[in-house]
Design an enzyme around this catalytic site. Structure first.
Site, mmCIF file in Angstrom:
data_model
loop_
_atom_site.group_PDB
_atom_site.id
_atom_site.type_symbol
_atom_site.label_atom_id
_atom_site.label_comp_id
_atom_site.label_asym_id
_atom_site.label_seq_id
_atom_site.Cartn_x
_atom_site.Cartn_y
_atom_site.Cartn_z
ATOM 1 N N THR A 62 -12.470 5.049 15.766
ATOM 2 C CA THR A 62 -13.630 4.945 16.645
ATOM 3 C C THR A 62 -13.347 3.886 17.699
ATOM 4 O OG1 THR A 62 -15.025 5.497 14.758
ATOM 5 C CG2 THR A 62 -16.127 4.541 16.679
ATOM 6 N N CYS B 168 -18.688 1.027 9.192
ATOM 7 C CA CYS B 168 -18.898 1.725 10.475
ATOM 8 C C CYS B 168 -20.185 1.342 11.199
ATOM 9 C CB CYS B 168 -18.869 3.233 10.251
ATOM 10 S SG CYS B 168 -17.211 3.810 9.847
ATOM 11 N N PHE C 201 -31.739 10.709 6.489
ATOM 12 C CA PHE C 201 -31.752 9.321 6.965
ATOM 13 C C PHE C 201 -33.160 8.769 7.148
ATOM 14 C CE2 PHE C 201 -27.368 9.811 7.129
ATOM 15 C CZ PHE C 201 -26.800 8.553 7.253
ATOM 16 N N LYS D 218 0.845 -1.203 0.000
ATOM 17 C CA LYS D 218 0.000 0.000 0.000
ATOM 18 C C LYS D 218 0.881 1.253 0.000
ATOM 19 C CE LYS D 218 -3.890 0.022 2.498
ATOM 20 N NZ LYS D 218 -4.892 0.182 3.555
HETATM 21 N N1 LIG Z 1 -14.358 4.472 6.862
HETATM 22 C C1 LIG Z 1 -15.172 5.387 7.363
HETATM 23 O O1 LIG Z 1 -16.106 5.851 6.713
HETATM 24 C C2 LIG Z 1 -14.959 5.892 8.766
HETATM 25 C C3 LIG Z 1 -15.613 7.073 9.173
HETATM 26 C C4 LIG Z 1 -15.418 7.544 10.471
HETATM 27 C C5 LIG Z 1 -14.620 6.827 11.360
HETATM 28 N N2 LIG Z 1 -14.025 5.660 10.941
HETATM 29 C C6 LIG Z 1 -13.166 4.962 11.902
HETATM 30 O O2 LIG Z 1 -11.808 5.268 11.583
HETATM 31 C C7 LIG Z 1 -10.980 4.119 11.794
HETATM 32 C C8 LIG Z 1 -10.270 3.751 10.506
HETATM 33 O O3 LIG Z 1 -11.255 3.365 9.568
HETATM 34 P P1 LIG Z 1 -10.881 3.134 8.034
HETATM 35 O O4 LIG Z 1 -12.150 2.844 7.331
HETATM 36 O O5 LIG Z 1 -9.985 4.214 7.570
HETATM 37 O O6 LIG Z 1 -10.024 1.763 8.157
HETATM 38 P P2 LIG Z 1 -9.133 1.094 7.022
HETATM 39 O O7 LIG Z 1 -9.156 -0.369 7.323
HETATM 40 O O8 LIG Z 1 -9.541 1.574 5.678
HETATM 41 O O9 LIG Z 1 -7.671 1.668 7.314
HETATM 42 C C9 LIG Z 1 -6.909 1.366 8.438
HETATM 43 C C10 LIG Z 1 -5.450 1.347 8.031
HETATM 44 O O10 LIG Z 1 -4.632 1.246 9.190
HETATM 45 C C11 LIG Z 1 -3.524 0.414 8.875
HETATM 46 N N3 LIG Z 1 -2.881 -0.041 10.120
HETATM 47 C C12 LIG Z 1 -3.266 -1.015 10.962
HETATM 48 N N4 LIG Z 1 -2.413 -1.080 12.015
HETATM 49 C C13 LIG Z 1 -1.469 -0.116 11.827
HETATM 50 C C14 LIG Z 1 -0.344 0.333 12.568
HETATM 51 N N5 LIG Z 1 -0.003 -0.230 13.726
HETATM 52 N N6 LIG Z 1 0.385 1.347 12.059
HETATM 53 C C15 LIG Z 1 0.052 1.929 10.887
HETATM 54 N N7 LIG Z 1 -1.009 1.543 10.144
HETATM 55 C C16 LIG Z 1 -1.776 0.546 10.613
HETATM 56 C C17 LIG Z 1 -4.118 -0.661 8.003
HETATM 57 O O11 LIG Z 1 -3.141 -1.334 7.250
HETATM 58 C C18 LIG Z 1 -5.092 0.145 7.145
HETATM 59 O O12 LIG Z 1 -4.465 0.611 5.962
HETATM 60 C C19 LIG Z 1 -11.891 3.030 12.340
HETATM 61 O O13 LIG Z 1 -11.866 3.069 13.730
HETATM 62 C C20 LIG Z 1 -13.257 3.451 11.833
HETATM 63 O O14 LIG Z 1 -14.306 2.982 12.649
HETATM 64 C C21 LIG Z 1 -14.155 5.199 9.668
#
Ligand SMILES: NC(=O)c1ccc[n+]([C@@H]2O[C@H](COP(=O)([O-])OP(=O)(O)OC[C@H]3O[C@@H](n4cnc5c(N)ncnc54)[C@H](O)[C@@H]3O)[C@@H](O)[C@H]2O)c1
Length: 438
Positions: free
Chosen positions: A129, A263, A252, A47
């Site tokens: 989150t 989420c 909604f 990535k």
């Molecule tokens: N996707 C959404 O729409 C959204 C919206 C609001 C909040 N969130 C929250 O934000 C957080 C991230 O969500 P996301 O959808 O971006 O997840 P994602 O899975 O798309 O991305 C997470 C990234 O973190 C990386 N990662 C894991 N461990 C790591 C480490 N130790 N060091 C560096 N990188 C690491 C993974 O390889 C991955 O690329 C979650 O808690 C989610 O609930 C997501």
């Protein structure tokens, strides 16, 4: 990209981002757009390499342009020390998926905390989150570091726009953390959202409660739609009439085949279990989850109503991603639907404008078509699963002529029933009267 984030001399606060997924990439790209030099770290080498070649690893409107346009201020790395050297403020954006028990899996967050132990005066800005109470535990474990809870509210599909125009920015700090809170608030100030300054645990609860409330509205309007089907009312009219009440609002209130995505399902479950683990039985959320599960399955009943037993029937799924404008397949309703149809013995064929690669691995046994028309060819019935705008532009006359039986179950009330009926389709949506051809 791949070179040192050269804006380090720009005078703008350097930013570190940990986790380059949906939230991390959008956070990194938007802060770079605001002029900050950003170093983002991920643990997945391929990535990071792709990002440093300028290849954006997810489908999110506007993101690729921001990443390439700010290449001189953005660096991607697998090296934690590089991020720690670059920035004091570290935005933690790692994933917190559900465990088998439904609780949030905090192992990635824990790994970041372990990596940080004894690393000086860094400030962890938690965008991931996490269950309420997590921040206070981390604060106790990292006495030398700062901690700010700054939950993320962006929506996939409009993530860049949401980040750049927030309704509100929630900033939760613990005792003695006001200056760190001010530093984070300062970064968001140019974006103009309402600032909500609060304590860490309340900030965490704001995020969980917001998602649980939105999911509750979806399950509520889905149940209203189901009652509309029984009593002959039109849920579109009902939602319009409800939404004009200022106390309710129109957002909604769109019925469909249930919520999915990375989420809502996990956050609702995590809040329910957080409550349970704390000694409180969150009865309402049990129903929200159950209604959502049943809603995905109602589509199968509608197909059976029109076609009889589905064994040997060919069913086309239009759209697979959990919502339009994303290739995210996490907890998509299409996964449950495809599995249910397969269990009934149906032959399932599917098409999605962008999520085909992600879907292929998650939907073994589903035939992947090269276009919507190809998916519909020879099908005994179709289900509109994801409301991709391009499906509006399909030639429904041609679609009806290539289908074995022109039947459309519109899981999002998205298509124009009159246009489909004129083309020879039987159309059935959610909470609305069925429309027959002619
Ligand atoms: N996707 C959404 O729409 C959204 C919206 C609001 C909040 N969130 C929250 O934000 C957080 C991230 O969500 P996301 O959808 O971006 O997840 P994602 O899975 O798309 O991305 C997470 C990234 O973190 C990386 N990662 C894991 N461990 C790591 C480490 N130790 N060091 C560096 N990188 C690491 C993974 O390889 C991955 O690329 C979650 O808690 C989610 O609930 C997501």
């Amino acid at each position: 990209m791949g070179e040192q984030a050269s804006g380090e001399s720009s005078g703008k606060e350097p930013i570190g981002v940990i986790g380059a997924g949906w939230v991390g990439l959008v956070t990194a790209a938007c802060f770079a757009e605001l002029g900050h030099p950003v170093v983002a770290r991920d643990v997945v080498e391929e990535k990071v390499e792709a990002l440093n070649r300028g290849e954006v690893t997810i489908h999110e409107p506007g993101l690729a342009e921001l990443i390439t346009g700010n290449a001189d201020r953005l660096e991607f790395t697998t090296d934690m020390d590089r991020v720690l050297d670059h920035a004091r403020l570290l935005f933690v954006c790692v994933d917190t998926p559900p465990t088998h028990s439904g609780d949030a899996d905090l192992s990635r967050v824990r790994k970041v905390v372990d990596d940080l132990a004894g690393s000086g005066d860094h400030v962890l800005v938690m965008k991931s989150t996490v269950p309420a109470g997590t921040g206070e535990t981390i604060i106790a474990e990292l006495p030398g570091a700062g901690y700010v809870s700054c939950p993320e509210f962006l929506k996939e599909g409009t993530a860049v726009e949401d980040f750049m125009n927030p309704d509100r920015v929630v900033i939760g700090v613990g005792q003695g953390g006001e200056a760190d809170g001010d530093a984070v608030a300062g970064l968001y100030e140019p974006l103009g959202g309402q600032m909500v300054r609060t304590d860490v645990t309340s900030a965490e609860m704001i995020k969980l409660a917001s998602n649980a409330y939105l999911a509750t509205r979806i399950s509520f309007i889905n149940e209203i739609a189901n009652v509309c089907e029984e009593v002959g009312a039109d849920v579109g009219e009902v939602a319009r009439g409800m939404g004009l009440d200022d106390r309710i609002g129109p957002q909604f209130l769109r019925p469909g085949i249930g919520f999915g995505g990375s989420c809502f399902p996990k956050d609702v479950s995590a809040l329910k279990l957080l409550a349970g683990n704390s000694g409180y039985h969150f009865q309402l959320l049990n129903s929200v989850i159950e209604v959502n599960e049943l809603q995905k399955r109602r589509v199968v009943g509608k197909l059976v109503k029109h076609l009889g037993p589905l064994a040997g029937r060919r069913i086309a799924l239009l759209g697979l991603a959990f919502k339009p404008d994303t290739d995210d397949m996490r907890e998509a309703s299409s996964l449950v639907l495809a599995a249910r149809l397969a269990a009934e013995g149906a032959e399932v064929v599917a098409f999605d404008p962008v999520a085909m690669d992600a879907a292929r691995a998650m939907l073994p046994g589903v035939e992947m078509a090269g276009s919507a028309l190809e998916a519909l060819t020879g099908a005994d019935g179709a289900v509109l699963v994801t409301e991709w705008p391009e499906f509006h532009g399909l030639d429904w006359g041609e679609a009806a002529s290539v289908m074995g039986n022109p039947l459309m179950i519109d899981g999002r009330n998205f298509l124009d029933p009159a246009a489909l009926a004129a083309a020879g389709f039987t159309w059935e949506g959610v909470g609305r009267a069925e429309v027959r051809p002619g």
